[in-house]
Design a protein around this motif. Structure first.
Motif, PDB file in Angstrom:
ATOM      1  N   PHE A 463      -0.603  -4.118  -3.369  1.00 27.64           N
ATOM      2  CA  PHE A 463      -0.277  -3.773  -1.989  1.00 27.64           C
ATOM      3  C   PHE A 463       1.213  -3.462  -1.809  1.00 27.64           C
ATOM      4  O   PHE A 463       1.738  -3.554  -0.695  1.00 27.64           O
ATOM      5  N   ARG A 464       1.867  -3.075  -2.896  1.00 30.56           N
ATOM      6  CA  ARG A 464       3.322  -2.878  -2.829  1.00 30.56           C
ATOM      7  C   ARG A 464       3.705  -1.761  -1.858  1.00 30.56           C
ATOM      8  O   ARG A 464       4.758  -1.850  -1.189  1.00 30.56           O
ATOM      9  N   ASN A 465       2.894  -0.705  -1.734  1.00 28.99           N
ATOM     10  CA  ASN A 465       3.247   0.393  -0.835  1.00 28.99           C
ATOM     11  C   ASN A 465       3.259  -0.069   0.619  1.00 28.99           C
ATOM     12  O   ASN A 465       4.145   0.295   1.400  1.00 28.99           O
ATOM     13  N   ARG A 466       2.281  -0.887   0.987  1.00 31.31           N
ATOM     14  CA  ARG A 466       2.267  -1.428   2.347  1.00 31.31           C
ATOM     15  C   ARG A 466       3.441  -2.373   2.572  1.00 31.31           C
ATOM     16  O   ARG A 466       4.043  -2.393   3.648  1.00 31.31           O
TER      17      ARG A 466
END
Length: 490
Positions: A463-466
């Protein structure tokens, strides 16, 4: 004269705009100093008996054997952490003061430094125990004063070689090499240095040699600062010759590659980030502090993950905590350009990830302690990459402490870097993985605990992009506060 300088220093402290913050920091530092005083005093009292119980007939001979590494270690930490004698001479220019008086006062401030007098709380009780145990009083007193002369010699050596990496690092490498040679029984330097330290006790007059050396070093430091105490040299900004480097292979990453090239050059060219990177490498050996159990801290299973996080998180904790402060000197210019915050944040994240992966590979020597020890380190690396890297970048939005890249002053902390938000954000870095591991360990098994921690890291990575989107919003919200803070003096 000294009374006048102390009066000025006292007024400067109480009239400072950040008096309340400074006072709070001084109180916290006082508790830290008290802790070291108690710990050193305890060690000074019991060291003789511990060495005796270990089977050594003469504890003084044992201490003398390894004093060379104690003196070398003291010089090493002084170079990295001790503040140099700094006196703002601008307000003194109109006062009837001699240059020699100002220099004597500046050097005198280093004499009463914590790095000097704290040694007394170990060596003074140890010397008293030696006297009680029947050692020659004259020899003990001579040995005691000789050691303190050498400690103060370190003080003035540090003053003279500060900021001279070309002198310090070769000496540090030599001492480290000697230690390695002794560990592998190739060459034992202590056989020669122990004779010198023993002579301070057996031949009391030899204590005059380090005392004479101390006097010479003081006057060498005095003459150096006095000869360089003039406006053109003392107040002008230092400029270094710019050197271009070809890092074209990073261009494939677009704007993010530009930031990566900037960070690599920043680390290679400036003293403060180089020192931080060097100190982050010492985290690799954190597990060795606890014996053959490697990272089994305090013999508790939950503490194993604590050690694993530290072994691979050296760069993350030391360099990462000052993002974006490393760019404080040109942050205003950077924010005026057409750049995306997302690229800037991602470049810092990739730098942390690369450093963590390198640390994980270098920590492979823990395999000598068993496969379980290294598996714990791998789990800690996954958590650092997937979770802690985001926490560090998020905390950076609230750290508004400008960094002087050319100096080690405040290299390990700054009062502006500590506030309620950064303190709360620091808790998940260490406490959360311990709690996650404990949940798996006490409900299922230790393997389940490691799997739970690894899954937390994997989820964070997924979930790094979020997460980056949320961090980007916070950086934009804090943008102008950060710019205002960086306008202040580092």
């Amino acid at each position: 004269m000294f009374k006048h300088f102390l009066n000025l220093q006292w007024k400067s402290f109480f009239r400072s705009a950040s008096f309340k913050t400074n006072l709070a920091i001084k109180i916290l530092m006082g508790f830290g100093v008290l802790y070291f005083v108690v710990a050193f005093t305890f060690l000074g009292v019991v060291a003789y008996f511990f060495i005796k119980e270990a089977g050594y007939e003469d504890p003084l001979l044992f201490v003398n054997k390894y004093l060379i590494y104690y003196i070398a270690g003291d010089l090493f930490f002084r170079y990295l952490m001790q503040k140099m004698p700094v006196t703002n001479i601008k307000p003194l220019l109109y006062l009837p003061l001699k240059k020699s008086q100002v220099v004597h006062y500046s050097l005198g401030k280093t004499v009463v430094s914590f790095f000097n007098w704290t040694h007394a709380f170990f060596f003074l009780p140890f010397s008293i125990v030696l006297l009680v145990q029947g050692y020659n009083p004259l020899g003990v007193i001579a040995w005691h004063f000789a050691l303190f002369a050498l400690i103060y010699c370190n003080n003035f050596i540090n003053v003279l070689v500060n900021n001279k990496d070309s002198v310090f690092y070769p000496i540090a490498a030599l001492v480290l090499g000697l230690g390695v040679c002794q560990y592998f029984n190739l060459f034992d330097i202590t056989e020669y240095t122990a004779t010198i330290f023993n002579a301070f006790y057996t031949m009391s007059w030899t204590a005059l040699v380090p005392i004479a050396l101390l006097v010479l070093l003081y006057y060498a430091a005095f003459n150096y600062f006095k000869s360089n105490m003039y406006l053109d040299g003392g107040l002008q900004t230092k400029h270094a010759v710019a050197k271009s480097e070809n890092l074209a292979w990073l261009d494939r990453f677009g704007n993010m590659g530009t930031f990566l090239k900037n960070d690599i050059k920043l680390i290679k060219r400036n003293k403060r980030p180089r020192t931080v990177v060097l100190m982050s490498g010492l985290f690799l050996f954190y597990g060795l502090l606890f014996g053959s159990g490697a990272i089994e801290v305090y013999d508790g299973p939950i503490w194993q993950i604590f050690g694993a996080i530290f072994v691979t998180g050296g760069f993350l904790f030391t360099f990462g905590q000052y993002v974006p402060s490393w760019d404080s000197s040109y942050y205003q210019l950077m924010m005026s350009q057409n750049i995306k915050y997302r690229d800037y944040i991602r470049s810092k994240w990739y730098l942390i990830v690369i450093a963590t992966l390198i640390s994980t590979v270098l920590a492979s020597f823990y395999l000598f302690f068993g496969i379980n020890a290294y598996l714990a380190i791998l789990v800690g690396a996954v958590y650092n990459i997937g979770f802690n890297s985001h926490i560090v970048l998020l905390g950076g939005a609230y750290v508004k402490s400008p960094v002087d890249l050319t100096s080690n002053k405040k290299a390990f902390g700054d009062k502006q870097a500590f506030n309620m938000k950064t303190m709360l954000l620091s808790l998940p870095k260490l406490l959360l993985p311990m709690l996650i591991f404990a949940a798996g360990y006490y409900t299922i098994s230790d393997t389940a605990g490691y799997i739970f921690v690894a899954l937390a890291g994997i989820l964070g990575f997924a979930f790094r992009n979020r997460v980056f989107t949320q961090i980007e919003k916070i950086y934009k919200k804090e943008k102008y506060k950060t710019i205002h803070a960086y306008k202040q003096k580092a």
